[in-house]
Structures are given as structure tokens and as C-alpha cells.
Scaffold this motif. Sequence first.
Motif, PDB file in Angstrom:
ATOM      1  N   UNK A   1       0.811  -1.220   0.000  1.00 21.26           N
ATOM      2  CA  UNK A   1       0.000   0.000   0.000  1.00 21.26           C
ATOM      3  C   UNK A   1       0.843   1.269   0.000  1.00 21.26           C
ATOM      4  N   UNK A   2       1.919   1.302   0.805  1.00 19.19           N
ATOM      5  CA  UNK A   2       2.769   2.496   0.827  1.00 19.19           C
ATOM      6  C   UNK A   2       3.393   2.747  -0.537  1.00 19.19           C
ATOM      7  N   UNK A   3       3.817   1.672  -1.202  1.00 19.86           N
ATOM      8  CA  UNK A   3       4.411   1.826  -2.533  1.00 19.86           C
ATOM      9  C   UNK A   3       3.402   2.423  -3.500  1.00 19.86           C
ATOM     10  N   UNK A   4       2.150   1.985  -3.414  1.00 20.98           N
ATOM     11  CA  UNK A   4       1.105   2.546  -4.267  1.00 20.98           C
ATOM     12  C   UNK A   4       0.916   4.037  -3.990  1.00 20.98           C
ATOM     13  N   UNK A   5       0.863   4.398  -2.722  1.00 17.13           N
ATOM     14  CA  UNK A   5       0.652   5.806  -2.367  1.00 17.13           C
ATOM     15  C   UNK A   5       1.777   6.686  -2.897  1.00 17.13           C
ATOM     16  N   UNK A   6       3.015   6.238  -2.702  1.00 18.20           N
ATOM     17  CA  UNK A   6       4.166   7.042  -3.087  1.00 18.20           C
ATOM     18  C   UNK A   6       4.347   7.131  -4.600  1.00 18.20           C
ATOM     19  N   UNK A   7       3.853   6.135  -5.331  1.00 16.65           N
ATOM     20  CA  UNK A   7       4.046   6.109  -6.781  1.00 16.65           C
ATOM     21  C   UNK A   7       2.877   6.711  -7.548  1.00 16.65           C
ATOM     22  N   UNK A   8       1.667   6.366  -7.129  1.00 15.03           N
ATOM     23  CA  UNK A   8       0.490   6.799  -7.879  1.00 15.03           C
ATOM     24  C   UNK A   8       0.261   8.303  -7.764  1.00 15.03           C
ATOM     25  N   UNK A   9       0.571   8.889  -6.610  1.00 20.44           N
ATOM     26  CA  UNK A   9       0.269  10.305  -6.395  1.00 20.44           C
ATOM     27  C   UNK A   9       0.999  11.227  -7.374  1.00 20.44           C
TER      28      UNK A   9
ATOM     29  N   UNK B   1       4.610  15.573   0.795  1.00 22.49           N
ATOM     30  CA  UNK B   1       4.326  15.223   2.185  1.00 22.49           C
ATOM     31  C   UNK B   1       4.525  13.729   2.428  1.00 22.49           C
ATOM     32  N   UNK B   2       4.024  12.895   1.525  1.00 26.19           N
ATOM     33  CA  UNK B   2       4.172  11.446   1.686  1.00 26.19           C
ATOM     34  C   UNK B   2       5.642  11.044   1.665  1.00 26.19           C
ATOM     35  N   UNK B   3       6.421  11.701   0.815  1.00 26.86           N
ATOM     36  CA  UNK B   3       7.847  11.392   0.736  1.00 26.86           C
ATOM     37  C   UNK B   3       8.552  11.772   2.035  1.00 26.86           C
ATOM     38  N   UNK B   4       8.205  12.925   2.589  1.00 30.20           N
ATOM     39  CA  UNK B   4       8.798  13.355   3.859  1.00 30.20           C
ATOM     40  C   UNK B   4       8.457  12.363   4.969  1.00 30.20           C
TER      41      UNK B   4
ATOM     42  N   UNK C   1       7.620   9.207   4.604  1.00 32.87           N
ATOM     43  CA  UNK C   1       8.315   7.933   4.350  1.00 32.87           C
ATOM     44  C   UNK C   1       9.764   8.021   4.825  1.00 32.87           C
ATOM     45  N   UNK C   2      10.452   9.109   4.478  1.00 30.88           N
ATOM     46  CA  UNK C   2      11.859   9.252   4.859  1.00 30.88           C
ATOM     47  C   UNK C   2      12.031   9.376   6.367  1.00 30.88           C
ATOM     48  N   UNK C   3      11.010   9.926   7.037  1.00 31.33           N
ATOM     49  CA  UNK C   3      11.074  10.066   8.497  1.00 31.33           C
ATOM     50  C   UNK C   3      10.599   8.813   9.224  1.00 31.33           C
ATOM     51  N   UNK C   4      10.114   7.833   8.480  1.00 28.28           N
ATOM     52  CA  UNK C   4       9.623   6.607   9.101  1.00 28.28           C
ATOM     53  C   UNK C   4       8.299   6.776   9.817  1.00 28.28           C
TER      54      UNK C   4
ATOM     55  N   UNK D   1      -4.081   5.251   3.186  1.00 28.71           N
ATOM     56  CA  UNK D   1      -5.254   5.870   3.813  1.00 28.71           C
ATOM     57  C   UNK D   1      -5.102   7.377   3.996  1.00 28.71           C
ATOM     58  N   UNK D   2      -3.887   7.822   4.327  1.00 28.99           N
ATOM     59  CA  UNK D   2      -3.656   9.262   4.470  1.00 28.99           C
ATOM     60  C   UNK D   2      -3.869   9.967   3.142  1.00 28.99           C
ATOM     61  N   UNK D   3      -3.360   9.384   2.064  1.00 27.38           N
ATOM     62  CA  UNK D   3      -3.569   9.950   0.725  1.00 27.38           C
ATOM     63  C   UNK D   3      -5.052  10.054   0.417  1.00 27.38           C
ATOM     64  N   UNK D   4      -5.801   8.996   0.702  1.00 30.66           N
ATOM     65  CA  UNK D   4      -7.239   9.002   0.425  1.00 30.66           C
ATOM     66  C   UNK D   4      -7.936  10.119   1.179  1.00 30.66           C
ATOM     67  N   UNK D   5      -7.575  10.296   2.435  1.00 26.18           N
ATOM     68  CA  UNK D   5      -8.219  11.310   3.266  1.00 26.18           C
ATOM     69  C   UNK D   5      -7.893  12.720   2.777  1.00 26.18           C
ATOM     70  N   UNK D   6      -6.618  12.971   2.520  1.00 30.46           N
ATOM     71  CA  UNK D   6      -6.210  14.305   2.078  1.00 30.46           C
ATOM     72  C   UNK D   6      -6.824  14.653   0.724  1.00 30.46           C
ATOM     73  N   UNK D   7      -6.749  13.710  -0.203  1.00 27.77           N
ATOM     74  CA  UNK D   7      -7.261  14.009  -1.544  1.00 27.77           C
ATOM     75  C   UNK D   7      -8.771  14.207  -1.524  1.00 27.77           C
TER      76      UNK D   7
END
Length: 268
Positions: free
Chosen positions: A119-127, A178-181, A183-186, A194-200
Motif C-alpha cells: 500500500x505504501x508503494x502505491x501511495x508514493x508512486x500513484x500520487x 508530504x508522503x515522501x517526507x 516515508x523518509x522520516x519513518x 489511507x492518508x492519501x485518500x483522506x487528504x485528496x
Amino acid sequence: MIPYIHVPPIKLGPFTLEPFGIFVALGIILAARMLARQAEREGLDSTPLQDYAPWGVGVGVVVGHLFHLFAYHPEELSKSPFQILKVWDGLSSFGGLIGGILAAVVFFRMRKLRFRDYADAFALAVTPGWAIARLGCFAVHDHPGVRTDFFLAVNFPGGPRHDLGLYDAAFLFAISGLLLVLRNAGKLRGKLLPLLALLYAFGRFFFDSLRSTDLSYVDARYLGLTPAQFGCFGLVAFGLWGLVKWQAPPSKDTPAVGPGDRVQAQVR
């Protein structure tokens, strides 16, 4: 104010490349490549994602076209009985999203894989891929909004208006950052989708409230809302459920190999 610039199609012999199609293709290519890389970064096998990509795109295009016809512009069905087969003639990004989700549900079940691990890979790539595709909407100005004197308004023929393709693309690029930040911060590992879905959902609901109603070709409204605004309720429900219920997937360590071989442990 942004000038209204019409980007003409590119003629290549007998072929014509439309600006919208070019941006959509670039977005799909970027998303597919980033999807595989993000999965590998998480220690996951990227092969299923590479196999899923053409199915996700294909089903997304078909469902996006059907959503455009039956939800947004049912009047187009009176043009020709073959209009339903012209998948290139009218696409809904929200319908494409639904199609991609349906394809993912079926594909991952058939492969007996847990979608949540990817799921995280989808969020970071699809956006970011989606953001680039939305630049295609801006290039052809096919999402005009209401009249305004906002400084980011586009000077459409007849007067300045909001250009929702531009706003949507900018918002998606911001979410990508934001998602990249995170991800890099863990942070919020396993919950980026889910965060992407909510924000969008919140952004898209607001943007659709700015869509024009005074032009000859406008989106259908149901109880005063666009089809995408109804879809936003589903995104909010999924986003809240995922943020509360989803747990971070276990870290993937590279399996041990024979003596003398180098083993690289991934540290999370």
C-alpha cells in the motif's frame, strides 16, 4: 493571472498526439516505475506490481470511460450506440481510480498476496503520476471553474476562471512531497495510502465545488454534488478506517544465503 494557452496536438504523419494523452502516458510510466522501486525499497518482490500495471491501466481506462459516460455526461450516449466503445473519448479520473482499485483487488487475490504490504508503494508512486496526468487536464483546460479574480485564475475566453486541472495537479504534487517526507522520516509506515485518500478527498471535494455551471458542457450534478464528490465520502471512510485499523507491515529482511555469500540486512 495565468494566460489561456491552447496546446495544439502534435502531428506525426498519420498519427495525432493529443496533449492530454501525452501527460497521461507520462504519468502512467512514472507511476509504474516508481511503484516497482518503492516496493523494492521495502524489501518486497516488485514482479507482481510489474504484472499488475497493464491490468490496472487497462481496467482504469475502461471504467474511467464508463464513469464519464454514465455518471458525468449521460447525454453523450445519444451520439452513437458505439460511443461506449470509444474509451479514448472522455475519461473520468475518479472512474479510473475506481477501475484501478477493482483491478488491484482481483489481481492481488488471484496472486494470493496481501495488498496492504504494497500500500505504501502505491501511495508514493500513484500520487505524482496522477499529478502529471492532471497537468494534461490543465494543458487542454477541460475543467473550467466558476468566474473569479483569483491570482491563479486562467484568462479563459470570455473571462478569467478557476482551472481545476491546475489546482488538482498542484495539490497532488504537494501531497506527493508530504508522503515522501513521512516515508523518509519513518512516520505512518503502512498508512500512507489511507492518508492519501483522506487528504485528496477533502481537496477534491472543495475543488469540485468550484466547477462551472454556466457553460454548455458541464458535469452532471446529483443533489447538488458531482459524482466525484460522492466518491469523496468513500475515500474519507476508507482513509479513517485505514489510519485507525491498519498496522505497519513487518520489516522485510533479505533472507540468508549460503556460506561465503554476502547478506545485506535491511535496517528499518
